[in-house]
Design a protein around this motif. Structure first.
Motif, short mmCIF file in Angstrom:
data_model
loop_
_atom_site.label_atom_id
_atom_site.label_comp_id
_atom_site.label_asym_id
_atom_site.label_seq_id
_atom_site.Cartn_x
_atom_site.Cartn_y
_atom_site.Cartn_z
N SER A 44 11.14 83.93 53.64
CA SER A 44 11.17 83.68 51.84
C SER A 44 12.38 83.82 51.97
N ASP A 45 13.59 84.19 52.77
CA ASP A 45 14.71 83.88 52.80
C ASP A 45 15.12 82.37 53.48
N LEU A 46 13.85 81.89 54.20
CA LEU A 46 14.19 79.92 54.47
C LEU A 46 13.99 79.17 53.05
N VAL A 341 19.02 87.22 67.17
CA VAL A 341 19.78 86.12 67.22
C VAL A 341 21.21 86.96 66.85
N THR A 342 22.57 86.94 67.03
CA THR A 342 23.44 87.50 66.70
C THR A 342 23.42 87.30 64.96
N LEU A 343 24.23 88.03 64.20
CA LEU A 343 24.88 87.68 62.88
C LEU A 343 25.20 86.22 63.11
N HIS A 344 26.49 86.04 63.68
CA HIS A 344 26.84 84.77 63.49
C HIS A 344 25.83 83.56 64.01
N GLY A 345 25.21 84.04 64.68
CA GLY A 345 24.13 82.79 64.63
C GLY A 345 22.64 83.07 64.31
N ILE A 346 22.55 83.05 63.18
CA ILE A 346 21.54 83.57 62.23
C ILE A 346 21.09 82.41 62.18
N ASN A 347 21.85 81.11 61.16
CA ASN A 347 21.07 79.64 61.63
C ASN A 347 20.42 79.39 62.47
N ASP A 348 20.99 79.81 63.89
CA ASP A 348 19.64 78.92 64.63
C ASP A 348 18.45 79.86 64.57
N GLY A 349 18.40 80.92 64.05
CA GLY A 349 17.06 81.68 64.18
C GLY A 349 16.26 80.69 63.00
N PHE A 350 16.64 80.46 61.88
CA PHE A 350 16.43 79.72 60.71
C PHE A 350 16.07 78.66 61.63
N LYS A 351 16.59 78.04 61.94
CA LYS A 351 16.27 76.87 62.75
C LYS A 351 14.69 76.91 62.87
N MET A 353 12.87 79.49 63.21
CA MET A 353 11.74 79.40 62.42
C MET A 353 11.50 77.55 61.51
N SER A 354 11.47 77.13 60.88
CA SER A 354 11.40 75.68 60.40
C SER A 354 10.82 75.13 61.80
#
Length: 368
Positions: A44-46, A341-351, A353-354
Motif C-alpha cells: 500500500s505504501d508502494l 534495509v536501513t532508513l537511508h536505503g528504504i528506496n532500495d527496499g521498494f525497488k 518489492m516492485s
C-alpha cells in the motif's frame, strides 16, 4: 516539547522517498511517543509512491512498525515508557457502533483520532505540515500515535520480526481466521504469495485445511510457499490457474484468497471456487478496475465474494495470539522477512518489492 527526527518523506507522487528532518510534536493526552526500531514495507505504501493510488504529498508513509514507548499522554492507559509495541493500521475509537460490535476495522471515527488535535504532529523544515499515513507514519526515527493504534508485546519477541505483525501477518491470518473462518479439512487456494499471501497460507495450514494451493508467477516465491505450508503450487505463467486449482481440488476450492489487488485475479479467485465456496479479496483493487463475475454462479451455485480489510482484525487480541504461535514454532515469521534495509536505503527496499522478488522487506530504523 517538539523533537527533530530523520524521516523518509514522499514529497512528489509518483516519486521516491526523501530523507529529511522533521519536527515531531509532543504527544497529546491520548497519544504515545514511540521510538521506532523497525518498520515493514507494504504494497500500500508502494501504491502511493508509484501513483497507483492517489495521495497528497508531503506524506510520511509506513504503518506497520515495532518500537519502544518513550512517553505517554495523561489519558493513556495500559502502556508505559519502556514497553515494546507494534502498530496496527486499523486504529479504532472504541465507541462507535462498529467498534462496540467488535468490528474494529470498520471504525467510523478513525480519521478523527489523528486529526482532532491543536496542530499537526509533523512539520518539515519549511514549516509545512506532513501527514502521517493512517495517523502513524512509521518511516521515521520516532512517531506520535493514538494509543488505540498500539499493542504491547512481550520483550522476548524480536522487534524486527514483530514489525510485520501489524499489517501483513494480521491481514493474511485474519482473512483466514476471522473473515473466512476456514474449516479443518477444507480446500484453500491463495493467489499471490507476498507477505499477506504467505501469512494466509500459514493461516490455512494452522486452521487445518487439507489442501492449500499457492498461485503465483515467481518460481522462487512458489518454492517458499511450500515451506510455509502450501500442499500444491501453480505457476500462473505456465498453466491456466483456474483450471489447475479446480482440478487439484476436485471441482473447486472451498475457500480462495486474492492477495494481489487486480480485477483479473479477483475474477480468478471466484472462478476457482466450487459450489458454496467463499472468495475473500484482500488485495487493494483500484476503483477504476471493474470486476466481472457470473451472476448464475451466485444464485445457482451459492458462491460468495467478500472483502477483508486488515483481516477483520481485533489486533489487541490477535497479535498476542500470533506471537504465541511464533514462539511455539507454529508460525514462521523470521522466514517471511526476505530483505533488511536501513532508513537511508528504504528506496532500495521498494525497488525489490516492485520486482516481485520480495516476500516482506523490513527497514532497520533505530537501535535499542
Amino acid at each position: 516539547m517538539a523533537a527533530v527526527i530523520d524521516a523518509a518523506v514522499l514529497n512528489v507522487a509518483p516519486g521516491a522517498l526523501d530523507i529529511e528532518k522533521l519536527e515531531l510534536d509532543a504527544p497529546g493526552p491520548e497519544e504515545v511517543l514511540v521510538r521506532v526500531i523497525n518498520a515493514g514495507l507494504c504494497h500500500s505504501d508502494l501504491h502511493e509512491i508509484n501513483g497507483t493510488f492517489a495521495t497528497t504529498p508531503p506524506i510520511l508513509l509506513g504503518h506497520e512498525a515495532s518500537g519502544v514507548v518513550e512517553a505517554v499522554g495523561s489519558n493513556v492507559t495500559g502502556l508505559r515508557p519502556g514497553d515494546h509495541v507494534v502498530t496496527c493500521l486499523s486504529v479504532f475509537c472504541g465507541r462507535c457502533r462498529y467498534c462496540t460490535n467488535g468490528q474494529l476495522t470498520l471504525c467510523e471515527n478513525r480519521d478523527s483520532l489523528s486529526h482532532d488535535r491543536p496542530r499537526p504532529r509533523l512539520r518539515n523544515a519549511a514549516g509545512v505540515p506532513v501527514r502521517p499515513t493512517a495517523g502513524i507514519g512509521a518511516f521515521a526515527q520516532a512517531m506520535v500515535v493514538h494509543q488505540n493504534a498500539l499493542v504491547a508485546i512481550p520483550s522476548e519477541m524480536p522487534l524486527a520480526t514483530a514489525s510485520i505483525l501489524g499489517c501483513a501477518v494480521t491481514t493474511g491470518l485474519g482473512a483466514v481466521f476471522r473473515s473466512a473462518r476456514v474449516q479443518p479439512g477444507s480446500s484453500v487456494a491463495v493467489i499471490g504469495t507476498g507477505g499477506i499471501g504467505t501469512a494466509a497460507i500459514q493461516g490455512a495450514k494452522i486452521a487445518g485445511a487439507a489442501q492449500v494451493v499457492a498461485v503465483d508467477i515467481v518460481p522462487e516465491k512458489l518454492r517458499a510457499a511450500s515451506r510455509f505450508g502450501a500442499t500444491h503450487t501453480v505457476n500462473a505463467r505456465e498453466a491456466d490457474a483456474v483450471e489447475a486449482v479446480r482440478e487439484l481440488t476436485r471441482g473447486g476450492a472451498d475457500f480462495t484468497f486474492e492477495a494481489v489487488g487486480s480485477s483479473r485475479t479477483v475474477e480468478q479467485a471466484f472462478a476457482m471456487l466450487g459450489p458454496g465456496g467463499l472468495a475473500t479479496v484482500v488485495g487493494m483493487v483500484p476503483d477504476t478496475a471493474p470486476i466481472s463475475i457470473k451472476g448464475s454462479e451466485l444464485y445457482l451455485q451459492e458462491k460468495r465474494l467478500q472483502g477483508s480489510f486488515m483481516g477483520s482484525n481485533q489486533f489487541r487480541v490477535d497479535v498476542p495470539r500470533y506471537i504465541d504461535l511464533y514462539l511455539q514454532g507454529r508460525l514462521l515469521l523470521d522466514e517471511m522477512v526476505s530483505q533488511r534495509v536501513t532508513l537511508h536505503g528504504i528506496n532500495d527496499g521498494f525497488k525489490a518489492m516492485s520486482s516481485g522478488s520480495a516476500t516482506r522487506v523490513v527497514a532497520d530504523v533505530g537501535w535499542l
